[in-house]
Design an enzyme around this catalytic site. Structure first.
Site, mmCIF file in Angstrom:
data_model
loop_
_atom_site.group_PDB
_atom_site.id
_atom_site.type_symbol
_atom_site.label_atom_id
_atom_site.label_comp_id
_atom_site.label_asym_id
_atom_site.label_seq_id
_atom_site.Cartn_x
_atom_site.Cartn_y
_atom_site.Cartn_z
ATOM 1 N N CYS A 1 42.393 50.653 40.732
ATOM 2 C CA CYS A 1 42.064 49.443 39.986
ATOM 3 C C CYS A 1 41.496 49.860 38.638
ATOM 4 C CB CYS A 1 41.026 48.637 40.773
ATOM 5 S SG CYS A 1 40.550 47.102 39.965
ATOM 6 N N LEU A 2 41.962 49.202 37.567
ATOM 7 C CA LEU A 2 41.468 49.556 36.233
ATOM 8 C C LEU A 2 39.966 49.281 36.099
ATOM 9 C CD1 LEU A 2 44.422 48.281 34.008
ATOM 10 C CD2 LEU A 2 43.906 50.638 34.672
ATOM 11 N N GLY B 1 49.083 46.350 36.675
ATOM 12 C CA GLY B 1 48.703 44.950 36.849
ATOM 13 C C GLY B 1 47.316 44.716 36.283
ATOM 14 N N GLN C 1 39.472 40.721 34.495
ATOM 15 C CA GLN C 1 39.185 42.122 34.171
ATOM 16 C C GLN C 1 38.944 42.335 32.681
ATOM 17 O OE1 GLN C 1 42.657 43.552 36.749
ATOM 18 N NE2 GLN C 1 41.214 45.245 36.874
ATOM 19 N N HIS D 1 46.728 42.296 45.381
ATOM 20 C CA HIS D 1 45.562 42.916 44.741
ATOM 21 C C HIS D 1 45.090 42.067 43.555
ATOM 22 C CE1 HIS D 1 43.472 46.691 43.062
ATOM 23 N NE2 HIS D 1 43.422 45.830 42.064
ATOM 24 N N GLU D 2 46.049 41.620 42.731
ATOM 25 C CA GLU D 2 45.685 40.866 41.526
ATOM 26 C C GLU D 2 45.184 39.460 41.862
ATOM 27 O OE1 GLU D 2 45.272 42.482 38.902
ATOM 28 O OE2 GLU D 2 46.412 44.252 39.479
ATOM 29 N N HIS E 1 41.662 39.468 42.740
ATOM 30 C CA HIS E 1 40.758 39.470 41.574
ATOM 31 C C HIS E 1 40.390 38.041 41.164
ATOM 32 C CE1 HIS E 1 40.161 43.552 40.234
ATOM 33 N NE2 HIS E 1 41.454 43.827 40.244
HETATM 34 ZN ZN ZN Z 1 42.311 45.682 40.299
#
Ligand code: ZN
Length: 175
Positions: A98-99, A46, A51, A140-141, A144
């Protein structure tokens, strides 16, 4: 398509509240393509637009499982202006990563099921029940998009430790 740089903790852009997508312009479609390429390259399941430093309420996701040969049947999904409109009292725990916080994983407790409303790439409204990994990932997304990170759910001690680690790494990289 183009690979984008993923911003990493402690980049303060991660704390921005993203703005709704007004219309799906060719630029938005291009950004979605770039986000998929960036997400698959990372690799991740995701990615929120912020991000890649674009403060828009836009998420890409692919929860396709790998088979025994390691091959995947891609299931790319786009969520535009997504909102959680209902959540279960029942909670579940998943180990999240998380990236933007690479190589750091911790268990987070969230509602086990949520109902999500969003627009697809053609501007059509959808409503879906999400559970399991889908429920965790979409929460989670969407976090963000509101400047919230999964480390915000951890104890202050753990959060301080990870912030310190990433701040040090950023300082070293800048030297
Ligand atoms: Zn993340």
């Amino acid at each position: 398509m183009a690979l984008k740089d993923i911003i990493i903790l402690p980049d303060t852009q991660l704390r921005l509240v993203s703005k709704p997508v007004e219309t799906v312009t060719p630029e938005v479609r291009q950004l979605v393509d770039d986000m998929f390429q960036t997400m698959y390259d990372a690799p991740g399941i995701g990615l929120a637009a912020i991000q890649v430093a674009q403060p828009l309420r836009l998420i890409t996701m692919d929860l396709a499982k790998r088979d025994e040969n390691g091959d995947t049947n891609p299931q790319p999904r786009v969520f535009i202006n997504p909102e959680i409109i209902a959540k279960s009292d029942e909670l579940s725990v998943y180990e999240e990563g998380c990236l933007s916080i690479p190589e750091y994983y911790e268990e987070v407790e969230r509602p086990a099921k949520v109902r999500v409303r969003f627009l697809d790439i053609n501007g059509k409204v959808h409503e879906e029940e999400a559970e399991g990994l889908y429920a965790t990932c979409i929460q989670h997304e969407i976090d963000h998009l509101n400047g919230v990170l999964f480390i915000d759910y951890l104890s202050k001690l753990k959060r301080d430790r990870v912030m310190k680690k990433f701040s040090k790494a950023a300082k070293r990289a800048a030297e």
